[in-house]
Design a protein around this motif. Structure first.
Motif, PDB file in Angstrom:
ATOM      1  N   GLY A 289      57.510  63.494 -28.349  1.00  0.00           N
ATOM      2  CA  GLY A 289      56.106  63.408 -28.705  1.00  0.00           C
ATOM      3  C   GLY A 289      55.865  63.252 -30.187  1.00  0.00           C
ATOM      4  N   PHE A 290      56.115  64.299 -30.957  1.00  0.00           N
ATOM      5  CA  PHE A 290      55.872  64.246 -32.389  1.00  0.00           C
ATOM      6  C   PHE A 290      56.711  63.157 -33.038  1.00  0.00           C
ATOM      7  CE2 PHE A 290      54.728  68.992 -32.714  1.00  0.00           C
ATOM      8  CZ  PHE A 290      53.382  68.687 -32.613  1.00  0.00           C
ATOM      9  N   ASN A 291      56.080  62.306 -33.816  1.00  0.00           N
ATOM     10  CA  ASN A 291      56.863  61.329 -34.580  1.00  0.00           C
ATOM     11  C   ASN A 291      56.224  60.960 -35.913  1.00  0.00           C
ATOM     12  OD1 ASN A 291      54.795  59.523 -33.728  1.00  0.00           O
ATOM     13  ND2 ASN A 291      55.966  59.081 -31.868  1.00  0.00           N
ATOM     14  N   THR A 292      55.128  61.601 -36.269  1.00  0.00           N
ATOM     15  CA  THR A 292      54.520  61.354 -37.568  1.00  0.00           C
ATOM     16  C   THR A 292      54.105  62.671 -38.204  1.00  0.00           C
ATOM     17  OG1 THR A 292      52.244  61.169 -36.746  1.00  0.00           O
ATOM     18  CG2 THR A 292      53.587  59.154 -36.731  1.00  0.00           C
ATOM     19  N   ASN A 293      54.053  62.674 -39.532  1.00  0.00           N
ATOM     20  CA  ASN A 293      53.606  63.859 -40.258  1.00  0.00           C
ATOM     21  C   ASN A 293      52.156  64.195 -39.926  1.00  0.00           C
ATOM     22  OD1 ASN A 293      56.061  64.168 -41.482  1.00  0.00           O
ATOM     23  ND2 ASN A 293      55.474  63.174 -43.387  1.00  0.00           N
ATOM     24  N   SER A 294      51.336  63.180 -39.680  1.00  0.00           N
ATOM     25  CA  SER A 294      49.923  63.437 -39.407  1.00  0.00           C
ATOM     26  C   SER A 294      49.740  64.240 -38.125  1.00  0.00           C
ATOM     27  CB  SER A 294      49.148  62.123 -39.311  1.00  0.00           C
ATOM     28  OG  SER A 294      49.616  61.330 -38.236  1.00  0.00           O
ATOM     29  N   GLN A 295      50.613  64.009 -37.131  1.00  0.00           N
ATOM     30  CA  GLN A 295      50.523  64.795 -35.899  1.00  0.00           C
ATOM     31  C   GLN A 295      50.855  66.263 -36.171  1.00  0.00           C
ATOM     32  OE1 GLN A 295      53.241  62.208 -33.653  1.00  0.00           O
ATOM     33  NE2 GLN A 295      51.654  62.035 -32.092  1.00  0.00           N
ATOM     34  N   ILE A 296      51.885  66.495 -36.971  1.00  0.00           N
ATOM     35  CA  ILE A 296      52.246  67.867 -37.324  1.00  0.00           C
ATOM     36  C   ILE A 296      51.109  68.535 -38.073  1.00  0.00           C
ATOM     37  CG2 ILE A 296      53.916  69.331 -38.497  1.00  0.00           C
ATOM     38  CD1 ILE A 296      55.020  67.788 -36.124  1.00  0.00           C
ATOM     39  N   PHE A 297      50.549  67.828 -39.039  1.00  0.00           N
ATOM     40  CA  PHE A 297      49.455  68.384 -39.825  1.00  0.00           C
ATOM     41  C   PHE A 297      48.277  68.757 -38.930  1.00  0.00           C
ATOM     42  CE2 PHE A 297      45.521  67.914 -42.230  1.00  0.00           C
ATOM     43  CZ  PHE A 297      45.749  68.759 -43.306  1.00  0.00           C
ATOM     44  N   THR A 298      47.919  67.859 -38.010  1.00  0.00           N
ATOM     45  CA  THR A 298      46.797  68.128 -37.120  1.00  0.00           C
ATOM     46  C   THR A 298      47.079  69.335 -36.232  1.00  0.00           C
ATOM     47  OG1 THR A 298      46.233  65.777 -37.087  1.00  0.00           O
ATOM     48  CG2 THR A 298      45.302  67.141 -35.343  1.00  0.00           C
ATOM     49  N   PHE A 299      48.297  69.430 -35.721  1.00  0.00           N
ATOM     50  CA  PHE A 299      48.647  70.577 -34.883  1.00  0.00           C
ATOM     51  C   PHE A 299      48.506  71.884 -35.655  1.00  0.00           C
ATOM     52  CE2 PHE A 299      52.009  73.609 -33.650  1.00  0.00           C
ATOM     53  CZ  PHE A 299      51.551  73.929 -32.387  1.00  0.00           C
ATOM     54  N   LEU A 300      49.049  71.938 -36.870  1.00  0.00           N
ATOM     55  CA  LEU A 300      48.991  73.167 -37.654  1.00  0.00           C
ATOM     56  C   LEU A 300      47.551  73.518 -38.012  1.00  0.00           C
ATOM     57  CD1 LEU A 300      52.026  72.622 -40.056  1.00  0.00           C
ATOM     58  CD2 LEU A 300      51.912  74.082 -38.040  1.00  0.00           C
ATOM     59  N   LEU A 301      46.766  72.524 -38.367  1.00  0.00           N
ATOM     60  CA  LEU A 301      45.377  72.770 -38.742  1.00  0.00           C
ATOM     61  C   LEU A 301      44.574  73.323 -37.569  1.00  0.00           C
ATOM     62  CD1 LEU A 301      43.075  72.484 -40.825  1.00  0.00           C
ATOM     63  CD2 LEU A 301      42.693  70.186 -39.914  1.00  0.00           C
ATOM     64  N   ARG A 302      44.785  72.747 -36.402  1.00  0.00           N
ATOM     65  CA  ARG A 302      43.981  73.149 -35.247  1.00  0.00           C
ATOM     66  C   ARG A 302      44.520  74.389 -34.561  1.00  0.00           C
ATOM     67  NH1 ARG A 302      41.716  67.527 -32.519  1.00  0.00           N
ATOM     68  NH2 ARG A 302      40.760  66.779 -34.440  1.00  0.00           N
ATOM     69  N   HIS A 303      45.810  74.649 -34.739  1.00  0.00           N
ATOM     70  CA  HIS A 303      46.397  75.822 -34.097  1.00  0.00           C
ATOM     71  C   HIS A 303      46.079  77.090 -34.870  1.00  0.00           C
ATOM     72  CE1 HIS A 303      49.554  78.654 -32.795  1.00  0.00           C
ATOM     73  NE2 HIS A 303      49.504  78.008 -31.654  1.00  0.00           N
ATOM     74  N   ASN A 304      46.038  76.992 -36.199  1.00  0.00           N
ATOM     75  CA  ASN A 304      45.884  78.219 -36.980  1.00  0.00           C
ATOM     76  C   ASN A 304      45.498  77.910 -38.417  1.00  0.00           C
ATOM     77  OD1 ASN A 304      45.990  80.845 -37.862  1.00  0.00           O
ATOM     78  ND2 ASN A 304      47.931  81.305 -36.869  1.00  0.00           N
ATOM     79  N   PRO A 305      44.433  77.086 -38.623  1.00  0.00           N
ATOM     80  CA  PRO A 305      44.087  76.448 -39.879  1.00  0.00           C
ATOM     81  C   PRO A 305      45.065  76.689 -41.022  1.00  0.00           C
ATOM     82  CG  PRO A 305      42.100  77.243 -38.870  1.00  0.00           C
ATOM     83  CD  PRO A 305      43.243  77.634 -37.965  1.00  0.00           C
ATOM     84  N   ILE A 306      46.174  75.981 -41.023  1.00  0.00           N
ATOM     85  CA  ILE A 306      47.236  76.167 -42.000  1.00  0.00           C
ATOM     86  C   ILE A 306      47.297  74.947 -42.910  1.00  0.00           C
ATOM     87  CG2 ILE A 306      49.740  76.334 -42.277  1.00  0.00           C
ATOM     88  CD1 ILE A 306      49.743  77.851 -39.569  1.00  0.00           C
ATOM     89  N   SER A 307      47.348  75.188 -44.197  1.00  0.00           N
ATOM     90  CA  SER A 307      47.420  74.108 -45.169  1.00  0.00           C
ATOM     91  C   SER A 307      48.827  74.012 -45.739  1.00  0.00           C
ATOM     92  CB  SER A 307      46.415  74.345 -46.303  1.00  0.00           C
ATOM     93  OG  SER A 307      46.539  73.353 -47.296  1.00  0.00           O
ATOM     94  N   ILE A 308      49.404  72.808 -45.684  1.00  0.00           N
ATOM     95  CA  ILE A 308      50.740  72.581 -46.212  1.00  0.00           C
ATOM     96  C   ILE A 308      50.694  71.375 -47.140  1.00  0.00           C
ATOM     97  CG2 ILE A 308      53.120  71.962 -45.625  1.00  0.00           C
ATOM     98  CD1 ILE A 308      52.822  73.379 -43.039  1.00  0.00           C
ATOM     99  N   ALA A 309      51.322  71.497 -48.303  1.00  0.00           N
ATOM    100  CA  ALA A 309      51.368  70.396 -49.247  1.00  0.00           C
ATOM    101  C   ALA A 309      52.077  69.201 -48.618  1.00  0.00           C
ATOM    102  CB  ALA A 309      52.085  70.822 -50.526  1.00  0.00           C
ATOM    103  N   VAL A 310      51.647  68.006 -48.996  1.00  0.00           N
ATOM    104  CA  VAL A 310      52.198  66.788 -48.402  1.00  0.00           C
ATOM    105  C   VAL A 310      53.701  66.692 -48.627  1.00  0.00           C
ATOM    106  CG1 VAL A 310      52.157  64.265 -48.506  1.00  0.00           C
ATOM    107  CG2 VAL A 310      50.017  65.538 -48.597  1.00  0.00           C
ATOM    108  N   ASN A 311      54.163  67.029 -49.833  1.00  0.00           N
ATOM    109  CA  ASN A 311      55.602  66.917 -50.107  1.00  0.00           C
ATOM    110  C   ASN A 311      56.405  67.907 -49.273  1.00  0.00           C
ATOM    111  OD1 ASN A 311      54.621  69.114 -51.549  1.00  0.00           O
ATOM    112  ND2 ASN A 311      56.152  68.919 -53.162  1.00  0.00           N
TER     113      ASN A 311
END
Length: 341
Positions: free
Chosen positions: A156-178
């Motif tokens: 399923g997961f194959n892009t950074n944007s999917q990971i970012f969306t999951f983390l944001l919606r699961h537990n509003p988590i902010s991670i630097a792009v790098n």
């Protein structure tokens, strides 16, 4: 010169006081030699090597039970806590509440306790080579269990944007792009935990254990249900999760694959609360879990109180085909003589 280098590594538990840091590697070295040993149940270690001079000490959060804890930024090696140059006759260190290593040591001990409870309650353990990223945050305690080492780019997961969306919606988590790019390119974690180690009023040991237990409950569920199940669970949160709603990360129970989220979170919230109660005799998390969201994890609290059903039997119902709450109830009916009507 001393034949062995003994010592003890402890961490401050806000509920019970100082406790040994379990199963971590203590490493000593000078310019010529390196010695190492793993701590025991009480945090004791004994390095069987001679050194003629002072040595430098470090705790490496690579546990004897197979799991590794990564730190804030490094994705290619376990978290490392340096303790500087000390006597070649041994050294003990207490990791206090304000130390950055407090979050690593506390999570380490919580994982060890979870594995102990899995044995006690006959629950399937997470994979033995579990990788846990413990990152500093200015909020309280949060977590996620995407099991990226198992799912990224495979089902399923194959892009950074999917990971970012999951983390944001699961537990509003902010991670630097790098950091996100490094996480998905070099060393994907199974579990992510976010701990404010410096705010004593906001975060205590019980809170860290509760979130750790919750995410590890997901890892046990993954071990039984498999990757394909987990990708549907994650994608449902990506598609329908709403961090601004009262039941914020989990949608409203409608939409494709919502049942995966309902079953997964029902188990995660309940088993996390159960173990927190067993560890600290606190009912706070049980009260919280009974009120939480549309999937009503308090339902499993009621099931577990039925005399002829065990926690292990509840977990056995979490099969790859148990993808709705209705199917979970049907599975549970096979484990007890109770009249469900």
């Amino acid at each position: 010169f001393p034949v062995t280098i003994p010592g003890r590594i402890q961490v401050y538990n806000t509920e019970v006081g100082w406790q040994g840091v379990r199963g971590v590697e203590v490493r000593v070295h000078n310019f010529m030699r390196i010695g190492r040993d793993y701590t025991d149940l009480y945090g004791n270690y004994q390095i069987n090597k001679q050194f003629r001079t002072r040595v430098r000490y470090a705790v490496i959060f690579e546990n004897a039970r197979g799991f590794k804890i990564w730190g804030n930024r490094i994705f290619i090696a376990p978290a490392r806590f340096g303790m500087g140059g000390q006597s070649n006759r041994g050294y003990s260190h207490d990791i206090g509440r304000g130390s950055e290593a407090w979050k690593w040591a506390t999570v380490n001990n919580a994982i060890c306790k979870y594995l102990d409870y899995c044995i006690e309650l006959s629950i399937r353990k997470p994979p033995s080579d579990l990788r846990v990223w413990v990152r500093e945050t200015n909020k309280g305690v949060g977590g996620a269990a995407p099991m990226l080492r198992r799912t990224f780019g495979l089902y399923g997961f194959n892009t950074n944007s999917q990971i970012f969306t999951f983390l944001l919606r699961h537990n509003p988590i902010s991670i630097a792009v790098n950091q996100l790019a490094a996480m998905t390119e070099f060393a994907q974690p199974d579990i992510m935990l976010f701990v404010n180690y410096d705010d004593k009023d906001l975060v205590d040991t019980e809170a860290v254990y509760y979130v750790t237990f919750h995410e590890l409950a997901h890892a046990s569920h993954w071990a039984q249900a498999g990757n394909r199940y987990w990708v549907r669970f994650i994608n449902a949160i990506i598609t329908y999760g709403n961090p601004m709603a009262d039941d914020r990360p989990y949608g409203d129970g409608t939409g494709q694959n919502a049942g995966y989220v309902g079953v997964g979170e029902m188990w995660g919230f309940y088993f996390g609360a159960l173990l927190t109660y067993m560890e600290f005799s606190s009912t706070d998390m049980l009260w919280d879990v009974s009120r939480r969201a549309w999937f009503n994890p308090g339902f499993l609290q009621g099931v577990d109180s039925i005399p002829d059903i065990t926690t292990s039997e509840i977990f056995a119902c979490l099969t790859p085909g148990t993808n709705t709450i209705a199917k979970l109830v049907e599975q549970l009916k096979t484990k007890t003589y109770r009249d469900w009507e």
